[in-house]
Write a protein that holds these residues in place. Structure first.
Motif, PDB file in Angstrom:
ATOM      1  N   SER A 130       3.600   3.437   1.695  1.00  0.00           N
ATOM      2  CA  SER A 130       3.390   3.586   0.258  1.00  0.00           C
ATOM      3  C   SER A 130       4.200   4.769  -0.244  1.00  0.00           C
ATOM      4  N   ASN A 135       4.422   0.533  -6.491  1.00  0.00           N
ATOM      5  CA  ASN A 135       3.666  -0.323  -5.569  1.00  0.00           C
ATOM      6  C   ASN A 135       4.556  -1.315  -4.828  1.00  0.00           C
ATOM      7  N   PHE A 138       4.568  -0.967  -0.960  1.00  0.00           N
ATOM      8  CA  PHE A 138       3.260  -1.329  -0.420  1.00  0.00           C
ATOM      9  C   PHE A 138       3.028  -2.840  -0.504  1.00  0.00           C
TER      10      PHE A 138
END
Length: 197
Positions: A130, A135, A138
């Motif tokens: 991450s 995002n 991730f």
């Protein structure tokens, strides 16, 4: 490219290594075959991926505030793993598998959410893959983990099905069920021991 390889390697190491979900998949594959184990495999893969997304997209902040949540999870999860081990160990080795209760999608899903190993894998994976304010990395990791987890659980069901060739009578199958159920219970006890030592 090296980041994608690292994501794949981490996912494979965590998914293919023996754990509570994999033990149930092997046992189910041996007792019911690959097709009848597919629901549990699907529940396990989808359950873990949703857990990973849940933790990665915000719940990790709650865990930081309430670290004892993981202690409670370890106890509840270990008790559920013991229950699954008991169900495997006490299942009757019948030739007619239609009448026997096989592991379900919902049990595979729930086992991941109550499995301390799955929570640890999520937390470690999130910390490795991450980046702040984005995002994308991730979510890429979560997708790779989903594919690898599904494949790994499927492989364990094939291993179980192949083991069934050796388990060609009720006595051998009963011993196998005792072994797999016992290993699951021992795993749960080990998880509790490492959590509270």
């Amino acid at each position: 490219m090296s980041l994608l390889f690292a994501m794949f390697s981490f996912s494979l190491a965590m998914s293919i290594s023996p754990g509570p979900v994999n033990m149930v998949v092997v046992s189910s594959g041996a007792n019911y075959g690959i097709r009848k184990t597919f629901g549990f495999v699907s529940g396990g893969a989808i359950g873990f991926t949703l857990l990973l997304l849940f933790v990665g997209l915000g719940f990790s902040k709650v865990i930081d505030l309430y670290p004892h949540f993981l202690d409670v999870l370890a106890v509840v999860g270990s008790l559920f793993i013991v229950y699954m081990g008991y169900k495997i160990a006490t299942s009757k080795p019948k030739v007619d598998i239609e009448t026997r209760a096989q592991p379900t999608f919902s049990q595979g899903f729930l086992l991941q959410w109550l499995n301390p190993k799955a929570w640890v894998a999520s937390m470690v994976g999130i910390s490795l893959f991450s980046v702040p304010n984005s995002n994308l990395e991730f979510l890429t990791f979560a997708f790779i983990y989903f594919v690898v987890c599904y494949g790994s659980l499927f492989i364990w069901s094939v291993v179980g099905k192949k083991a069934a060739i050796l388990l060609n009578n009720a006595f051998k199958l009963k011993c196998f069920n005792y072994l797999m159920g016992g290993l699951l219970i021992i795993t749960a006890c080990f998880l509790l021991y490492t959590q509270f030592k």
